[in-house]
Design an enzyme around this catalytic site. Structure first.
Site, PDB file in Angstrom:
ATOM      1  CD  GLU A 100       0.612  -8.503   1.371  1.00  0.00           C
ATOM      2  OE1 GLU A 100       0.120  -9.179   2.110  1.00  0.00           O
ATOM      3  OE2 GLU A 100       0.044  -7.778   0.927  1.00  0.00           O
ATOM      4  CB  ALA A 144      -7.605  -4.997  -1.301  1.00  0.00           C
ATOM      5  CB  ILE A 145      -3.067  -8.467  -1.499  1.00  0.00           C
ATOM      6  CG1 ILE A 145      -2.604  -7.615  -2.744  1.00  0.00           C
ATOM      7  CG2 ILE A 145      -2.557  -9.942  -1.665  1.00  0.00           C
ATOM      8  CD1 ILE A 145      -1.126  -7.496  -3.071  1.00  0.00           C
ATOM      9  CB  VAL A 146      -4.303 -10.669   2.973  1.00  0.00           C
ATOM     10  CG1 VAL A 146      -4.860 -11.345   4.258  1.00  0.00           C
ATOM     11  CG2 VAL A 146      -3.249 -11.332   2.139  1.00  0.00           C
ATOM     12  CB  SER A 150      10.347 -10.446  -8.202  1.00  0.00           C
ATOM     13  OG  SER A 150      11.067  -9.935  -9.286  1.00  0.00           O
ATOM     14  N   GLY A 151      12.727 -12.512  -8.414  1.00  0.00           N
ATOM     15  CA  GLY A 151      13.939 -13.282  -8.038  1.00  0.00           C
ATOM     16  C   GLY A 151      15.149 -12.222  -7.377  1.00  0.00           C
ATOM     17  NE  ARG A 170      -6.881  -3.233   2.338  1.00  0.00           N
ATOM     18  CZ  ARG A 170      -7.881  -4.215   2.370  1.00  0.00           C
ATOM     19  NH1 ARG A 170      -9.257  -3.958   2.202  1.00  0.00           N
ATOM     20  NH2 ARG A 170      -7.668  -5.500   2.741  1.00  0.00           N
ATOM     21  CB  CYS A 221      -0.872   0.097   1.132  1.00  0.00           C
ATOM     22  SG  CYS A 221      -1.885  -1.626   1.540  1.00  0.00           S
ATOM     23  CB  ILE A 228       8.967  -7.575 -20.783  1.00  0.00           C
ATOM     24  CG1 ILE A 228       8.754  -6.359 -21.478  1.00  0.00           C
ATOM     25  CG2 ILE A 228      10.073  -7.238 -19.601  1.00  0.00           C
ATOM     26  CD1 ILE A 228       7.923  -5.286 -21.014  1.00  0.00           C
TER      27      ILE A 228
END
Length: 574
Positions: free
Chosen positions: A76, A51-53, A367-368, A49, A2, A293
């Site tokens: 998170e 919103a994911i969880v 992501s790495g 915000r 967020c 990409i």
């Protein structure tokens, strides 16, 4: 993820509120799903915000049932369920993974961040004590800045991005990772103190390849916590490919547990995670979606295709032209808030890809980032004169991730309201791998030990009967490419050529006086600095920037492109 903004002890907080909301709006791209604010005493906290969880009940700022504690957080928290179980008598108001920070603070005070497993930046206001506490995750995956103003010297400002503070603060810092601020002492102190953080203490633990494998698998698994469509950024390099391979296996395991029916026509659609129009949807967890990409026929695109086919992901390949990349530079620098050459080169394709991903309905990607710092994967590490110096440089790189790759990953994606999670920077994985004897990480071409050899070896199943390979051998042992190289070598060449046209020899010979000792050494760097200054002319803005260059006293070229460090043709297994 967020966007947060807070002003603590503002003498005219009610009058300041419209201004505070304007500043918070500058980071609405980070949280387009809802906006909120709370004023208590002389403090205002605002929140944008994503919103994911806890989609239906996680709006912020979050206020405790008693009304004394107010939290604005960008995070998170992967162990939030376990934390909730520690506080059965606390009256939780939401299902947000962030709300448990409040009872943690009530019990532990400024020690609360030590108990969090995740990525976070938060401000918590304690109305009873008129106290604000702010903290950032151990590595700085999540961005946060702190500012002060000579006009309002008692006020302390916090924000997710620099752009919220530049007009109102004349003293701004990137809030240090692994630290906590306490207004009672007006000091920032370190709470994250693992053994390896002391770069002069040389690690000595023996190598355990299986522990590397299982700990990374656990790190990926916990980061699949989401109630929205997710995917993985796949460059076709070792790091992103390993994360994608593990995520694909974990997604498959989860669906077997859920008994997903993938045989009828509707099941086949669900298997691909798409609706009738081919759009991704929240219920489509049956197969992992991967995204890549590059310029047409770029090395990364070719490798990513191969990986996606091997692991069975639903693959989305996007291309961009050199001109599209050049056209995006100003927007990219605005969001990145840096003039570092390496960061801008790599971020622009990631910035463009993130927009495409968000348009396809995805809110979170793996992501790495972090692997190269942990394992000494940058090709210049081949020049390390000793294992001790290899380790010292590795620790320094990890400690500066918040000014480099973490900044890039966070801001490139959050520019479009897309969250990036980074399993390699899991706390347990760091504790394991940063304590390995650096002799095991050293690059030795004669012995067939290429960069990140032990990571590759940990996921090499060739000696395990009946084991399913994680990746094709040519990907598992593929040489490191800087992301800005892998999207197509003509991308960097195009940037250099354009800078050569834009910046005259006379301009380059006469750097701006206010740059002081931070003088660009190439026309490309000069060009980016001019763009940055046009967007952020305040002197304090440039003080938050770090330039990423290889270690000069190892005899390394300043240009970080992998083309300048071709150290092996192919892998010869030891």
């Amino acid at each position: 993820m967020c966007g947060i903004f807070a002003a603590f002890r503002h003498e005219n907080v009610q009058e300041f509120k419209p201004r505070a909301l304007q500043l918070s709006k500058r980071i609405r791209h980070r949280g387009p799903d809802w906006s909120g604010n709370v004023i208590k005493n002389t403090t205002i906290l605002a929140h944008e915000r994503l919103a994911i969880v806890g989609l239906d009940s996680g709006a912020q700022p979050i206020t405790s049932p008693c009304g004394n504690y107010i939290l604005s957080v960008n995070a998170e928290i992967y162990n939030h369920i376990q934390i909730r179980e520690q506080f059965p008598d606390y009256g939780f108001k939401t299902l947000s993974d962030c709300e448990p920070i409040i009872p943690l603070y009530m019990k532990y005070g400024t020690e609360a961040p030590k108990h969090l497993d995740g990525m976070f930046a938060w401000c918590l206001y304690d109305a009873k004590k008129d106290r604000i506490v702010a903290a950032r995750d151990p590595i700085g995956i999540t961005t946060m800045y702190m500012g002060r103003s000579s006009i309002s010297p008692k006020t302390v400002f916090f924000a997710s991005e620099l752009k919220c503070l530049t007009d109102d603060c004349d003293d701004i810092i990137a809030f240090p990772p692994g630290h906590v601020y306490d207004s009672e002492t007006d000091k920032i102190t370190r709470y994250f103190n693992p053994d390896w953080i002391d770069e002069e203490r040389i690690a000595s633990q023996p190598l355990d390849l299986m522990a590397i494998r299982t700990t990374l698998e656990t790190a990926v698994r916990k980061r699949l916590m989401a109630e929205v469509p997710y995917g993985v950024l796949l460059s076709g390099g070792l790091d992103s490919s390993l994360i994608a391979a593990i995520a694909s296996r974990e997604t498959e395991k989860a669906n077997k547990e859920l008994n997903v029916d993938d045989y009828d026509a509707e099941g086949a659609k669900n298997l691909a995670g798409m609706d009738d129009q081919g759009n991704l949807h929240a219920g489509g967890w049956s197969r992992l979606h991967s995204f890549a990409i590059g310029l047409p026929n770029a090395p990364d695109l070719q490798a990513a295709r191969k990986v996606a086919k091997f692991i069975g992901s639903v693959h989305h390949e996007h291309t961009f032209t050199l001109q599209e990349g050049l056209d995006a530079l100003d927007d990219c620098i605005y969001h990145l808030e840096t003039y570092d050459v390496t960061t801008i080169r790599a971020s622009t394709p990631m910035f463009l890809l993130s927009r495409k991903i968000k348009a396809q309905g995805v809110k979170m990607v793996l992501s790495g980032e972090g692997s190269d710092e942990i394992f000494g994967g940058y090709l210049y590490f081949a020049q390390a004169p000793s294992a001790a110096e290899f380790h010292i440089e590795s620790v320094k790189r990890v400690k500066n991730l918040h000014l480099a790759d973490c900044l890039r990953a966070n801001k490139s994606t959050m520019a479009w309201g897309l969250e990036a999670r980074v399993p390699f920077l899991d706390r347990d994985f760091l504790d394991l791998c940063m304590n390995i004897d650096p002799k095991e990480k050293m690059i030795n071409q004669k012995e067939g030990r290429i960069e990140k050899y032990i990571l590759r070896k940990a996921f090499d199943t060739s000696d395990e009967p009946d084991a399913k390979p994680y990746l094709p051998e040519e990907i598992l042992w593929r040489q490191k490419e800087q992301f800005s190289d892998g999207v197509g070598y003509s991308w960097i060449d195009g940037l250099k050529d354009t800078a050569e046209k834009v910046i005259s020899d006379e301009m380059f010979a006469n750097p701006k006086p206010h740059w002081g000792n931070d003088i660009p050494t190439t026309k490309e760097a000069y060009w980016y600095r001019l763009k940055f200054d046009a967007l952020y002319p305040q002197a304090t803005a440039a003080s938050t920037v770090m330039r990423w260059i290889p270690k000069a006293d190892w005899g390394c070229a300043e240009d970080p492109s992998g083309r300048y460090a071709q150290i092996h043709e192919q892998h010869v297994q030891a």
